[in-house]
Design a protein around this motif. Structure first.
Motif, PDB file in Angstrom:
ATOM      1  N   PRO A 273      31.781 -54.971   1.789  1.00 21.21           N
ATOM      2  CA  PRO A 273      30.868 -54.700   0.660  1.00 21.21           C
ATOM      3  C   PRO A 273      29.467 -55.283   0.895  1.00 21.21           C
ATOM      4  CG  PRO A 273      32.870 -55.862  -0.054  1.00 21.21           C
ATOM      5  CD  PRO A 273      32.880 -55.863   1.429  1.00 21.21           C
ATOM      6  N   HIS A 274      29.361 -56.267   1.774  1.00 26.92           N
ATOM      7  CA  HIS A 274      28.061 -56.883   2.008  1.00 26.92           C
ATOM      8  C   HIS A 274      27.369 -56.316   3.248  1.00 26.92           C
ATOM      9  CE1 HIS A 274      31.249 -58.837   4.124  1.00 26.92           C
ATOM     10  NE2 HIS A 274      30.441 -59.592   4.822  1.00 26.92           N
ATOM     11  N   ALA A 275      27.804 -55.154   3.713  1.00 27.85           N
ATOM     12  CA  ALA A 275      27.178 -54.537   4.894  1.00 27.85           C
ATOM     13  C   ALA A 275      25.693 -54.305   4.627  1.00 27.85           C
ATOM     14  CB  ALA A 275      27.877 -53.222   5.233  1.00 27.85           C
ATOM     15  N   ASN A 276      24.870 -54.445   5.677  1.00 25.58           N
ATOM     16  CA  ASN A 276      23.444 -54.160   5.513  1.00 25.58           C
ATOM     17  C   ASN A 276      22.928 -53.068   6.437  1.00 25.58           C
ATOM     18  OD1 ASN A 276      23.644 -55.681   7.822  1.00 25.58           O
ATOM     19  ND2 ASN A 276      22.567 -57.471   7.004  1.00 25.58           N
ATOM     20  N   LEU A 277      23.809 -52.559   7.302  1.00 21.71           N
ATOM     21  CA  LEU A 277      23.375 -51.503   8.215  1.00 21.71           C
ATOM     22  C   LEU A 277      24.524 -50.523   8.465  1.00 21.71           C
ATOM     23  CD1 LEU A 277      21.088 -50.548  10.230  1.00 21.71           C
ATOM     24  CD2 LEU A 277      22.316 -51.846  11.978  1.00 21.71           C
ATOM     25  N   ALA A 278      24.191 -49.236   8.417  1.00 27.87           N
ATOM     26  CA  ALA A 278      25.174 -48.213   8.797  1.00 27.87           C
ATOM     27  C   ALA A 278      24.697 -47.561  10.087  1.00 27.87           C
ATOM     28  CB  ALA A 278      25.325 -47.165   7.701  1.00 27.87           C
ATOM     29  N   VAL A 279      25.610 -47.429  11.046  1.00 29.32           N
ATOM     30  CA  VAL A 279      25.301 -46.762  12.307  1.00 29.32           C
ATOM     31  C   VAL A 279      25.988 -45.399  12.282  1.00 29.32           C
ATOM     32  CG1 VAL A 279      25.595 -46.851  14.800  1.00 29.32           C
ATOM     33  CG2 VAL A 279      25.076 -48.953  13.538  1.00 29.32           C
ATOM     34  N   LEU A 280      25.204 -44.339  12.442  1.00 25.72           N
ATOM     35  CA  LEU A 280      25.757 -42.985  12.321  1.00 25.72           C
ATOM     36  C   LEU A 280      25.733 -42.253  13.653  1.00 25.72           C
ATOM     37  CD1 LEU A 280      25.768 -43.414   9.309  1.00 25.72           C
ATOM     38  CD2 LEU A 280      24.416 -41.346   9.000  1.00 25.72           C
ATOM     39  N   THR A 281      26.921 -41.840  14.112  1.00 26.22           N
ATOM     40  CA  THR A 281      26.993 -40.968  15.282  1.00 26.22           C
ATOM     41  C   THR A 281      27.852 -39.781  14.892  1.00 26.22           C
ATOM     42  OG1 THR A 281      28.826 -42.338  16.040  1.00 26.22           O
ATOM     43  CG2 THR A 281      26.704 -42.763  17.019  1.00 26.22           C
ATOM     44  N   ILE A 282      27.424 -39.065  13.890  1.00 25.91           N
ATOM     45  CA  ILE A 282      28.199 -37.934  13.361  1.00 25.91           C
ATOM     46  C   ILE A 282      27.377 -36.663  13.559  1.00 25.91           C
ATOM     47  CG2 ILE A 282      29.274 -39.467  11.670  1.00 25.91           C
ATOM     48  CD1 ILE A 282      27.488 -38.293   9.529  1.00 25.91           C
ATOM     49  N   PRO A 283      27.985 -35.474  13.445  1.00 25.99           N
ATOM     50  CA  PRO A 283      27.209 -34.257  13.663  1.00 25.99           C
ATOM     51  C   PRO A 283      25.972 -34.189  12.752  1.00 25.99           C
ATOM     52  CG  PRO A 283      29.542 -33.749  13.510  1.00 25.99           C
ATOM     53  CD  PRO A 283      29.397 -35.190  13.143  1.00 25.99           C
ATOM     54  N   GLY A 284      24.879 -33.695  13.333  1.00 24.88           N
ATOM     55  CA  GLY A 284      23.595 -33.688  12.637  1.00 24.88           C
ATOM     56  C   GLY A 284      23.633 -33.042  11.262  1.00 24.88           C
ATOM     57  N   GLU A 285      24.430 -31.993  11.123  1.00 25.80           N
ATOM     58  CA  GLU A 285      24.450 -31.281   9.842  1.00 25.80           C
ATOM     59  C   GLU A 285      24.977 -32.133   8.687  1.00 25.80           C
ATOM     60  OE1 GLU A 285      27.741 -29.038  12.082  1.00 25.80           O
ATOM     61  OE2 GLU A 285      27.749 -28.165  10.068  1.00 25.80           O
ATOM     62  N   TYR A 286      25.716 -33.212   9.019  1.00 26.02           N
ATOM     63  CA  TYR A 286      26.270 -34.056   7.954  1.00 26.02           C
ATOM     64  C   TYR A 286      25.450 -35.321   7.719  1.00 26.02           C
ATOM     65  CZ  TYR A 286      30.378 -31.099   8.394  1.00 26.02           C
ATOM     66  OH  TYR A 286      31.229 -30.035   8.418  1.00 26.02           O
ATOM     67  N   VAL A 287      24.430 -35.502   8.555  1.00 25.49           N
ATOM     68  CA  VAL A 287      23.717 -36.779   8.522  1.00 25.49           C
ATOM     69  C   VAL A 287      23.032 -37.020   7.179  1.00 25.49           C
ATOM     70  CG1 VAL A 287      21.649 -37.930   9.420  1.00 25.49           C
ATOM     71  CG2 VAL A 287      23.424 -37.131  10.993  1.00 25.49           C
ATOM     72  N   PHE A 288      22.346 -35.987   6.679  1.00 27.68           N
ATOM     73  CA  PHE A 288      21.523 -36.207   5.480  1.00 27.68           C
ATOM     74  C   PHE A 288      22.361 -36.770   4.321  1.00 27.68           C
ATOM     75  CE2 PHE A 288      19.543 -34.738   1.495  1.00 27.68           C
ATOM     76  CZ  PHE A 288      18.327 -35.399   1.609  1.00 27.68           C
ATOM     77  N   ARG A 289      23.485 -36.125   4.075  1.00 25.17           N
ATOM     78  CA  ARG A 289      24.339 -36.526   2.959  1.00 25.17           C
ATOM     79  C   ARG A 289      24.864 -37.957   3.129  1.00 25.17           C
ATOM     80  NH1 ARG A 289      27.498 -33.582  -0.837  1.00 25.17           N
ATOM     81  NH2 ARG A 289      26.493 -31.683  -0.154  1.00 25.17           N
ATOM     82  N   GLU A 290      25.366 -38.244   4.310  1.00 24.34           N
ATOM     83  CA  GLU A 290      25.945 -39.569   4.544  1.00 24.34           C
ATOM     84  C   GLU A 290      24.851 -40.639   4.542  1.00 24.34           C
ATOM     85  OE1 GLU A 290      29.113 -40.046   4.588  1.00 24.34           O
ATOM     86  OE2 GLU A 290      29.809 -37.988   4.791  1.00 24.34           O
ATOM     87  N   ALA A 291      23.709 -40.291   5.137  1.00 23.23           N
ATOM     88  CA  ALA A 291      22.617 -41.267   5.220  1.00 23.23           C
ATOM     89  C   ALA A 291      22.086 -41.574   3.822  1.00 23.23           C
ATOM     90  CB  ALA A 291      21.506 -40.730   6.114  1.00 23.23           C
TER      91      ALA A 291
END
Lengths: 414, 514, 57
Positions: B111-129
């Motif tokens: 719960p105290h995370a301060n950074l998310a690292v995303l290596t997912i398909p580009g089309e899904y990035v906006f929503r997750e980010a």
């Protein structure tokens, strides 16, 4: 609370109810005596609601069998004519707190297992399991099996049960899960444990030898005997879970060989259906995939409470029936954790380090992960008039869960 | 001494299982004796024998679980019985299947995370980010193929929330000594660096490290950040942060030339910066800029490193990398072994920035270079698989990585290309790069070693000599063992540099009189 | 508002790694607090379902 919190809270309650079920076998009684709303000239069947014309061959065959068995017709043609004219009412078992394997047919004079969930006081019913009429066969031999159940075995068991004052089933279920049963298609342990208990009870009840002996022989020779009890337990455990506002937990999965249907706690008694899928399975000699009907039966109530294919990793013995490797079986069982809310505190699998079985199928998780519940099941013929032809594995159609999710978001106005 | 027990109605357990539970409970400190058993008549007698009885035990049924504890104090009894659920679960197998599939699943764990690292398909990035930003997390987005419009929205939202979006298409960052993505093991120090290119940042940080200095933070921005569509949102945030960061003494920015408007704003910002700024815009013409006192312009990464180091040294002097006398000698010697028809250079790069910088250096030396990723569109190869005269290939380009692993991770495509180039009798020089560090191939040289030997052998059989020049981007601390990688290359007869710019300069020297 | 970008450079990183496991492993090697999320396309990519799930979970 926002809706997500409301759902979480509701699901916690659903899981609490699912895992605190305390099923006790209290009676074996003619369906017409005990099942609410089961009237004369009425037959209940497996799966979601369906009219005669859309029923698959096996279910039609089984219903024809019941009509003859009840004496409402002399033979199959007459039975069919009456059914076509709508002279006999057909309703789903699930609308009457009942379940039935395969075609699942229950008629008023047919005795059913009566299981009471002592934690909630509700009762559920299931017919006995056999390998012929419930698969669609309606020959005299097949119906004679029903008559023996009605006239000899069921009354004997009833007498013994009344004498012993009911039989707690959780101990049998818990032990059987630890002895390699998954409580859908493998019931070797549970049936034996049950037979042991009933043998003593029958002796104690002073039943006449000419009824006691054939009943003991029936108990000793029936590998799937306990399935009917397990299903009644499943229904008794899930009924109290229905109608919890905001809960996304599945309360029933049932198939009639034409449609596959699910019910969801927060959506009451509404069915969400999709075409029943093809079962991927093995066939008895003389039959092949070309003969197979689609997925059928209320027995997926087992998976609804976390047994059956959800527990198949703990039941390697079943693999000879459904094909596959022990590693695959473990994978199925582990995979089901992705779509469930909890593990059961007392239903445990030694093969998985005594992990609890996965319970509480959450429609959100099913849709999110695109992982459908897996079910191990028997296979009926596509045409009326045949016994069991095989067994295998099948996935619940994801469509049902998507529809339910849409209905949920509409009902709760998000 | 204290005694206590609990009864769980209708919880049947196998006796073997309960023996395990009993053992775990008895291991608690202060426990004298425990009994975990089903309430059969025999077991109830057992309990009575050790002094445990009560009405509840008398009425308990064989399907009820009894857990009894005799301990030194009542507190111990309470603790042990209170931890019963845990003990009953303790045998649960380690979960082999991941049950975490969503950002929320991850947040529930941290719960105290301060950074998310995303290596997912580009089309899904906006929503997750966007979800991550809403949850107050900064982002490192490795994924590419994110529409520029979405990138801008994400970055604007992040700026509003004072969060950082590194990427999309961000390969490398080092934050407070932690390498994210493709990064090397780098000393901590006074140099902060910003850049859109992963390999650009890797080269800069490795050279700073290898020169005996260290990095405060290396902030990847993603390859489009300095375009005018994005306007350098992340770069400006990174500049602000590095300016405020007490550890950072000098700030460097390594990039291809920014968009015109963005460049103007950047220059204005540099002039206001309270710390010295070194800029390296690869492929840009030096004379097109005008900087202030604290601003140093360079056009190669090596020069940027030199300039940055000089800022913490005594006195700035002219900065421009050069070849040593011995290196020039080596070039002449190598050239002498070529057959008459051997004339051309072929560069095969894992790092896109190295392909780009090499073109720039060769171009400045007046050597015309073709490429699949050309500096000058005029020299774009019609078919990237067919080299023409002097050719530099970015093997990390989409043509080569669609459905195949990137050459930084797997050497297969480069190995094949080395072989096909060496079959061309007009080829005299191969220029390669090797990138070490986290997430790169664990043996980048080893993967190409046999191909290098075979290529050299083949050309020798034709009466010539194939000169192979390579650069290694890495540090001694990297998991791949820099020394070993370098030694392998030298054993294979490769001329090795610890800088891509120097390797390219050496190629200029090789080709000078051709 | 506090500047979280500046904070990010000073604080211990706590990372949610969504996707490539290797990235999480390299962070673990550096003793960074990281949780691996094996991200899968939600609802198999069904947009209508994704929209509903956003609100419900």
């Amino acid at each position: 609370m926002d809706i997500k919190q409301k759902i979480e809270k509701a699901n916690e309650e659903a899981v609490r109810r699912l895992t605190s079920g305390d099923p006790v076998l209290v009676d074996v009684a003619p369906a017409g005596e005990v099942i609410p709303g089961l009237e004369n000239k009425m037959i209940t069947h497996s799966g979601p609601p369906i009219e005669w014309g859309r029923m698959c061959g096996a279910q039609q065959g089984a219903i024809i069998g019941m009509v003859i068995y009840e004496g409402w017709a002399e033979g199959p043609e007459e039975a069919r004519a009456k059914l076509e004219k709508g002279e006999i009412r057909l309703e789903p078992n699930h609308h009457h707190h009942a379940v039935g394997p395969m075609a699942g047919t229950i008629s008023p004079s047919a005795p059913v297992w009566v299981v009471e969930n002592r934690a909630f006081g509700n009762r559920a019913f299931c017919r006995q399991v056999e390998g012929r009429q419930q698969f669609g066969e309606f020959s005299k031999d097949a119906l004679d099996g029903l008559r023996l159940w009605r006239d000899i075995w069921a009354p004997t068991l009833r007498e013994a049960l009344q004498k012993m004052g009911g039989l707690e089933l959780n101990p049998i279920i818990i032990q059987a899960l630890q002895m390699g049963d998954e409580l859908h298609n493998r019931h070797s342990a549970s049936s034996s444990l049950f037979a042991n208990r009933m043998a003593i009870a029958i002796s104690e009840a002073d039943v006449l030898k000419e009824r006691a002996l054939p009943t003991l022989q029936y108990l000793a020779g029936h590998n799937l005997l306990f399935l009917g009890l397990a299903m009644a337990c499943g229904k008794a455990i899930t009924d109290p879970v229905m109608d919890i506002e905001y809960s996304t937990i599945v309360t029933a999965m049932a198939r009639n060989g034409t449609d596959f249907g699910i019910r969801v706690s927060g959506l009451g008694d509404e069915w969400f259906t999709a075409p029943a899928p093809v079962v991927d399975g093995l066939f008895l000699p003389g039959y092949s995939a070309d003969d197979a009907g689609f997925d059928m039966g209320d027995s997926a109530i087992a998976e609804t409470v976390g047994w059956g294919a959800f527990t198949i990793g703990g039941a390697p013995g079943i693999l000879t029936l459904v094909g596959g490797t022990p590693e695959e079986a473990l994978e199925y069982t582990r995979e089901m954790r992705k779509i469930t809310s909890a593990t059961h505190p007392t239903y445990r699998m030694p093969a998985l380090g005594f992990a609890g079985t996965s319970v509480g199928i959450d429609i959100r998780k099913v849709v999110q992960t695109n992982v459908s519940p897996i079910i191990d099941t028997a296979i009926a013929h596509k045409d009326p008039g045949y016994p069991i032809i095989g067994a295998g594995l099948v996935r619940a159609p994801i469509e049902c869960f998507k529809q339910a999710l849409i209905a949920f978001s509409q009902k709760y106005n998000t | 001494m204290a005694i206590g027990f609990v009864i769980r109605k209708n919880q049947y357990y196998d006796s073997v299982f309960l023996m395990g539970v009993n053992k775990r409970l008895s291991q608690n400190k202060g426990v004298l004796q425990t009994a975990v058993l089903m309430a059969s008549e025999k077991n109830k007698q057992l309990l009575a024998d050790i002094g445990i009885y009560g009405d509840q035990i008398v009425t308990a049924k064989p399907n009820d679980l009894i857990v009894a504890v005799i301990a030194e104090t009542p507190q111990v009894v309470d603790t042990v019985l209170g931890g019963l659920d845990q003990a009953l679960l303790a045998l649960e197998e380690k979960v082999l299947v991941s049950l975490l599939h969503t950002l929320n699943d991850g947040l529930a764990k941290k719960p105290h995370a301060n950074l998310a690292v995303l290596t997912i398909p580009g089309e899904y990035v906006f929503r997750e980010a966007r979800k991550a930003l809403d949850a107050g997390l900064s982002l490192f987005i490795f994924s590419s193929n994110v529409p520029v419009e979405e990138e801008r929205k994400l970055k604007e939202l992040a700026a509003e929330k004072k969060l950082l979006v590194m990427g999309p298409d961000c390969g490398t960052s080092i934050l407070g000594g932690v390498g994210i993505g493709f990064s090397n093991i780098i000393n901590r120090g006074a140099f902060g660096v910003i850049g859109p290119s992963g390999t650009g940042l890797q080269e800069f940080t490795c050279q700073i490290h290898n020169a005996g200095f260290g990095i405060s933070h290396a902030i990847g921005t993603g390859s489009h950040d300095l375009s005018d569509e994005i306007g350098g949102i992340t770069s400006f945030q990174a500049l602000d942060a590095l300016e405020a960061d007490p550890q950072t003494k000098v700030i460097a920015i390594i990039a291809k030339p920014p968009g015109r408007k963005t460049l103007e704003r950047l220059i204005a910002r540099f002039k206001l910066c309270g710390k010295p700024v070194v800029s390296c815009f690869l492929g840009a013409r030096m004379d097109s800029f005008e900087g202030g006192e604290a601003l140093t312009w360079t056009t190669t990464i090596d020069d940027a490193v030199l300039a940055a180091i000089q800022h913490v040294g005594e006195k700035p002097t002219a900065i421009r990398i050069e070849l040593t006398h011995q290196e020039r000698e080596l070039a002449s010697k190598s050239r002498a072994d070529w057959a008459p028809e051997q004339r051309f250079l072929r560069g095969l790069f894992a790092g896109g920035t190295f392909c780009y910088q090499s073109q720039q250096i060769l171009g400045e030396a007046g050597i015309v270079v073709h490429s699949n990723a050309p500096l000058d569109p005029h020299y774009k190869l019609a078919d990237p698989d067919r080299s023409s005269e002097h050719t530099l290939i970015d093997m990390g380009d989409e043509t080569y990585t669609l459905g195949r692993p990137h050459p930084m991770i797997d050497g297969t495509t480069r190995r094949q290309r080395i072989m096909s180039e060496s079959r061309d009798p007009s080829v005299a020089v191969l220029l390669l790069d090797f990138i070490l560090g986290f997430n790169a191939s664990m043996d980048p040289v080893g993967e190409l070693y046999d191909a290098i030997l075979e290529a050299k052998q083949m050309v020798r059989q034709q009466g010539g000599e194939l000169t192979i020049v390579a650069s290694i981007c890495g540090t001694k601390e990297d998991p791949q063992e820099l020394d070993l990688q370098e030694r392998l290359l030298r054993e294979a007869g490769v001329i090795v540099f610890q800088s891509n710019a120097k390797a390219a300069l050496f190629c200029c020297q090789l080709l000078k009189h051709v | 508002m506090e500047d979280k970008v500046e904070d990010l450079l000073q604080e211990e990183l706590v990372i949610i790694n969504m996707g490539l496991r290797g990235f999480a492993e390299s962070l673990e090697q550096q003793e960074v607090e990281v949780v691996q999320v094996d991200w899968i396309p939600p609802a198999g990519g069904d947009q209508e379902m994704i929209d509903i799930l956003e609100k419900l979970m």
